[in-house]
Write a protein that holds these residues in place. Structure first.
Motif, PDB file in Angstrom:
ATOM      1  N   SER A 197      46.210  20.837  23.799  1.00  0.00           N
ATOM      2  CA  SER A 197      44.946  21.467  23.436  1.00  0.00           C
ATOM      3  C   SER A 197      43.798  20.547  23.833  1.00  0.00           C
ATOM      4  O   SER A 197      43.998  19.400  24.225  1.00  0.00           O
ATOM      5  CB  SER A 197      44.901  21.748  21.929  1.00  0.00           C
ATOM      6  N   GLN A 207      40.849  31.706  16.068  1.00  0.00           N
ATOM      7  CA  GLN A 207      40.865  30.247  15.985  1.00  0.00           C
ATOM      8  C   GLN A 207      39.832  29.813  14.967  1.00  0.00           C
ATOM      9  O   GLN A 207      38.711  30.297  14.960  1.00  0.00           O
ATOM     10  CB  GLN A 207      40.533  29.615  17.333  1.00  0.00           C
ATOM     11  N   GLU A 210      43.081  25.299  15.190  1.00  0.00           N
ATOM     12  CA  GLU A 210      44.267  25.801  15.860  1.00  0.00           C
ATOM     13  C   GLU A 210      44.137  27.301  16.104  1.00  0.00           C
ATOM     14  O   GLU A 210      43.438  28.002  15.391  1.00  0.00           O
ATOM     15  CB  GLU A 210      45.523  25.484  15.051  1.00  0.00           C
ATOM     16  N   VAL A 211      44.826  27.769  17.134  1.00  0.00           N
ATOM     17  CA  VAL A 211      44.822  29.185  17.476  1.00  0.00           C
ATOM     18  C   VAL A 211      46.016  29.850  16.795  1.00  0.00           C
ATOM     19  O   VAL A 211      47.114  29.303  16.787  1.00  0.00           O
ATOM     20  CB  VAL A 211      44.910  29.384  19.004  1.00  0.00           C
ATOM     21  N   TYR A 212      45.764  31.016  16.240  1.00  0.00           N
ATOM     22  CA  TYR A 212      46.805  31.778  15.551  1.00  0.00           C
ATOM     23  C   TYR A 212      46.788  33.221  16.009  1.00  0.00           C
ATOM     24  O   TYR A 212      45.773  33.718  16.494  1.00  0.00           O
ATOM     25  CB  TYR A 212      46.583  31.750  14.032  1.00  0.00           C
ATOM     26  N   ASN A 213      47.911  33.887  15.801  1.00  0.00           N
ATOM     27  CA  ASN A 213      48.030  35.314  16.034  1.00  0.00           C
ATOM     28  C   ASN A 213      48.556  35.950  14.756  1.00  0.00           C
ATOM     29  O   ASN A 213      49.421  35.385  14.085  1.00  0.00           O
ATOM     30  CB  ASN A 213      49.007  35.602  17.184  1.00  0.00           C
ATOM     31  N   ARG A 267      44.041  37.898  17.254  1.00  0.00           N
ATOM     32  CA  ARG A 267      44.107  36.488  17.688  1.00  0.00           C
ATOM     33  C   ARG A 267      42.826  35.810  17.220  1.00  0.00           C
ATOM     34  O   ARG A 267      41.736  36.370  17.359  1.00  0.00           O
ATOM     35  CB  ARG A 267      44.219  36.417  19.209  1.00  0.00           C
ATOM     36  N   ASP A 303      51.921  31.008  15.620  1.00  0.00           N
ATOM     37  CA  ASP A 303      51.089  29.987  16.257  1.00  0.00           C
ATOM     38  C   ASP A 303      50.647  30.502  17.624  1.00  0.00           C
ATOM     39  O   ASP A 303      50.975  31.626  18.026  1.00  0.00           O
ATOM     40  CB  ASP A 303      51.818  28.639  16.342  1.00  0.00           C
ATOM     41  N   ALA A 304      49.912  29.682  18.351  1.00  0.00           N
ATOM     42  CA  ALA A 304      49.355  30.083  19.652  1.00  0.00           C
ATOM     43  C   ALA A 304      50.439  30.398  20.679  1.00  0.00           C
ATOM     44  O   ALA A 304      50.190  31.098  21.654  1.00  0.00           O
ATOM     45  CB  ALA A 304      48.444  28.981  20.189  1.00  0.00           C
ATOM     46  N   TYR A 305      51.659  29.909  20.457  1.00  0.00           N
ATOM     47  CA  TYR A 305      52.745  30.085  21.417  1.00  0.00           C
ATOM     48  C   TYR A 305      53.694  31.211  21.024  1.00  0.00           C
ATOM     49  O   TYR A 305      54.734  31.398  21.648  1.00  0.00           O
ATOM     50  CB  TYR A 305      53.501  28.773  21.589  1.00  0.00           C
TER      51      TYR A 305
END
Length: 141
Positions: free
Chosen positions: A2, A120, A101-104, A118, A76-78
């Motif tokens: 990141s 952040q 952090e990026v979340y979904n 999505r 998580d982002a992945y």
């Protein structure tokens, strides 16, 4: 990886810091030449406290009716699942997340199309990082 961010002047000085490493969840070490004019590196210890924020929201139908027993999944982002909850009689969900952090988020309910969000959190000084009302569309027209 990141995008890098400054950890403040105690760790990110005008000099060189290297080998920032966590020993466990709360302690770590790094090397720096910040207290030294001869470009020699010293080891420094640090204690860190995990910062958590709240992600909360509500799941509703197209008519704004609160949807109970909806599965809400946090990724998580992945795309790795972190946690899942089931909404109660008020249609609400709540998760603890880390800032920056990026979340979904995915909402799943029989008879409705899944909804995806999505997001952040870009601030670490707020208790509630993100509030989201997710609207599910009925599969029946």
């Amino acid at each position: 990886y990141s995008e890098p961010r400054s950890l403040g002047p105690d760790i990110n000085s005008q000099k060189d810091e290297i080998a920032f490493t966590f020993i466990d969840d709360e302690n770590g070490v790094f090397s720096s030449d910040k207290d030294n004019n001869e470009r020699r590196f010293n080891m420094f210890r640090f204690n860190a406290k995990e910062i958590l924020q709240t992600l909360r929201g509500m799941i509703v139908a197209e008519n704004d009716e609160k949807l109970i027993n909806t599965i809400v999944v946090l990724y998580d982002a992945y795309g790795n699942e972190i946690e899942r909850k089931i909404t109660g009689r008020n249609g609400f969900y709540e998760f603890q997340i880390r800032p920056y952090e990026v979340y979904n988020l995915r909402a799943i309910k029989d008879g409705y199309n899944d909804a995806f969000v999505r997001f952040q959190s870009n601030e670490n000084n707020r208790d509630v990082a993100f509030t989201e009302t997710v609207q599910l569309k009925s599969q029946i027209n």
